[in-house]
Design a protein around this motif. Structure first.
Motif, PDB file in Angstrom:
ATOM      1  N   SER A  58       0.853  -1.174   0.000  1.00 49.69           N
ATOM      2  CA  SER A  58       0.000   0.000   0.000  1.00 49.69           C
ATOM      3  C   SER A  58       0.894   1.232   0.000  1.00 49.69           C
ATOM      4  O   SER A  58       2.046   1.167   0.449  1.00 49.69           O
ATOM      5  CB  SER A  58      -0.939   0.011   1.206  1.00 49.69           C
ATOM      6  N   TYR A  59       0.349   2.338  -0.512  1.00 49.32           N
ATOM      7  CA  TYR A  59       1.139   3.557  -0.674  1.00 49.32           C
ATOM      8  C   TYR A  59       0.313   4.774  -0.272  1.00 49.32           C
ATOM      9  O   TYR A  59      -0.917   4.794  -0.426  1.00 49.32           O
ATOM     10  CB  TYR A  59       1.551   3.730  -2.138  1.00 49.32           C
ATOM     11  N   THR A  60       0.999   5.809   0.178  1.00 44.22           N
ATOM     12  CA  THR A  60       0.321   7.074   0.359  1.00 44.22           C
ATOM     13  C   THR A  60       0.024   7.651  -1.021  1.00 44.22           C
ATOM     14  O   THR A  60       0.753   7.393  -1.991  1.00 44.22           O
ATOM     15  CB  THR A  60       1.178   8.036   1.199  1.00 44.22           C
ATOM     16  N   ASN A  61      -1.041   8.438  -1.111  1.00 43.83           N
ATOM     17  CA  ASN A  61      -1.507   8.894  -2.426  1.00 43.83           C
ATOM     18  C   ASN A  61      -0.439   9.638  -3.217  1.00 43.83           C
ATOM     19  O   ASN A  61      -0.340   9.498  -4.438  1.00 43.83           O
ATOM     20  CB  ASN A  61      -2.730   9.803  -2.248  1.00 43.83           C
ATOM     21  N   SER A  62       0.371  10.427  -2.542  1.00 47.27           N
ATOM     22  CA  SER A  62       1.316  11.295  -3.249  1.00 47.27           C
ATOM     23  C   SER A  62       2.436  10.542  -3.954  1.00 47.27           C
ATOM     24  O   SER A  62       3.106  11.105  -4.823  1.00 47.27           O
ATOM     25  CB  SER A  62       1.913  12.322  -2.280  1.00 47.27           C
ATOM     26  N   VAL A  63       2.654   9.280  -3.617  1.00 47.74           N
ATOM     27  CA  VAL A  63       3.728   8.508  -4.255  1.00 47.74           C
ATOM     28  C   VAL A  63       3.194   7.372  -5.118  1.00 47.74           C
ATOM     29  O   VAL A  63       3.974   6.694  -5.801  1.00 47.74           O
ATOM     30  CB  VAL A  63       4.724   7.939  -3.224  1.00 47.74           C
ATOM     31  N   GLU A  64       1.891   7.158  -5.086  1.00 48.03           N
ATOM     32  CA  GLU A  64       1.284   6.074  -5.873  1.00 48.03           C
ATOM     33  C   GLU A  64       1.666   6.219  -7.342  1.00 48.03           C
ATOM     34  O   GLU A  64       1.538   7.292  -7.936  1.00 48.03           O
ATOM     35  CB  GLU A  64      -0.237   6.140  -5.716  1.00 48.03           C
ATOM     36  N   GLY A  65       2.168   5.135  -7.933  1.00 50.46           N
ATOM     37  CA  GLY A  65       2.568   5.154  -9.332  1.00 50.46           C
ATOM     38  C   GLY A  65       3.995   5.597  -9.569  1.00 50.46           C
ATOM     39  O   GLY A  65       4.519   5.450 -10.684  1.00 50.46           O
ATOM     40  N   ARG A  66       4.636   6.158  -8.559  1.00 49.17           N
ATOM     41  CA  ARG A  66       6.037   6.608  -8.705  1.00 49.17           C
ATOM     42  C   ARG A  66       6.995   5.772  -7.868  1.00 49.17           C
ATOM     43  O   ARG A  66       8.140   5.558  -8.275  1.00 49.17           O
ATOM     44  CB  ARG A  66       6.170   8.078  -8.294  1.00 49.17           C
ATOM     45  N   PHE A  67       6.548   5.337  -6.699  1.00 44.54           N
ATOM     46  CA  PHE A  67       7.388   4.558  -5.788  1.00 44.54           C
ATOM     47  C   PHE A  67       6.914   3.106  -5.784  1.00 44.54           C
ATOM     48  O   PHE A  67       5.712   2.823  -5.908  1.00 44.54           O
ATOM     49  CB  PHE A  67       7.288   5.100  -4.367  1.00 44.54           C
ATOM     50  N   THR A  68       7.869   2.206  -5.585  1.00 47.18           N
ATOM     51  CA  THR A  68       7.545   0.783  -5.465  1.00 47.18           C
ATOM     52  C   THR A  68       8.288   0.194  -4.271  1.00 47.18           C
ATOM     53  O   THR A  68       9.519   0.303  -4.186  1.00 47.18           O
ATOM     54  CB  THR A  68       7.936   0.013  -6.734  1.00 47.18           C
ATOM     55  N   ILE A  69       7.537  -0.420  -3.376  1.00 41.39           N
ATOM     56  CA  ILE A  69       8.143  -1.103  -2.229  1.00 41.39           C
ATOM     57  C   ILE A  69       8.197  -2.594  -2.536  1.00 41.39           C
ATOM     58  O   ILE A  69       7.263  -3.158  -3.140  1.00 41.39           O
ATOM     59  CB  ILE A  69       7.360  -0.829  -0.921  1.00 41.39           C
ATOM     60  N   SER A  70       9.299  -3.221  -2.148  1.00 41.52           N
ATOM     61  CA  SER A  70       9.446  -4.664  -2.328  1.00 41.52           C
ATOM     62  C   SER A  70      10.311  -5.204  -1.202  1.00 41.52           C
ATOM     63  O   SER A  70      10.942  -4.431  -0.469  1.00 41.52           O
ATOM     64  CB  SER A  70      10.073  -4.978  -3.698  1.00 41.52           C
ATOM     65  N   ARG A  71      10.339  -6.513  -1.070  1.00 38.84           N
ATOM     66  CA  ARG A  71      11.148  -7.107  -0.005  1.00 38.84           C
ATOM     67  C   ARG A  71      11.715  -8.437  -0.467  1.00 38.84           C
ATOM     68  O   ARG A  71      11.127  -9.125  -1.310  1.00 38.84           O
ATOM     69  CB  ARG A  71      10.331  -7.275   1.276  1.00 38.84           C
TER      70      ARG A  71
END
Length: 121
Positions: A58-71
Motif C-alpha cells: 500500500s502507498y500514500t496517495n502522493s507517491v502512488e505510481g512513482r514509488f515501489t516497495i518490495s522485499r
C-alpha cells in the motif's frame, strides 16, 4: 534484539530516481510488516509505503505510481524504488519493521536511523 540499517539516500534532480535499501540483522525469527516512512523539516513523520510478509503493498496517495516497495525475505531486506522524484519528496526516510526475535523472545517494532533524500528543482 534486532537492528535495521538503511542505505541509498542522496541528492538527485527532479525527475530522477533513487533506490533505498534496509536490511535487518540480529536474532531474527521472522519479519512481519515492513514499511518506509519519511519526515520533512517541520512536518510530522508520514507513512510512505507498506508491505506485508506475503507481499501485499500500500502507498500514500502522493507517491502512488512513482514509488515501489518490495522485499527479499531471505535477505531480511526491504527496498523502496523511487522514480520521477519531486522536490516535495525531500525528507529523511526511515525504515520500519515488526520483527519477531529469538533472543529475547519478543515481537517488537524497530526503526532505522534514517537516510536523507534531497530532490533539487
Amino acid at each position: 534484539q534486532a537492528q535495521l540499517a538503511e542505505s541509498g539516500g542522496g541528492l538527485v534532480q527532479a525527475g530522477g530516481t533513487l533506490r533505498l535499501s534496509c536490511t535487518a540483522s540480529g536474532s531474527i525469527s521472522s519479519i512481519l510488516t515492513m514499511a518506509w516512512y519519511r519526515q520533512a523539516p517541520g512536518k510530522q513523520r508520514e507513512l510512505v509505503a507498506h508491505i506485508t510478509s506475503s507481499g501485499s503493498t500500500s502507498y500514500t496517495n502522493s507517491v502512488e505510481g512513482r514509488f515501489t516497495i518490495s522485499r527479499d525475505n531471505a535477505k531480511y531486506t526491504v527496498y523502496l524504488q523511487m522514480n520521477s522524484l519531486r522536490p516535495e519528496d525531500t525528507a529523511v526516510y526511515y525504515c520500519n519493521a515488526v520483527i519477531r526475535t529469538i533472543i529475547p523472545m519478543s515481537l517488537t517494532n524497530y526503526w532505522g536511523q534514517g537516510t536523507q533524500v534531497t530532490v533539487s528543482s
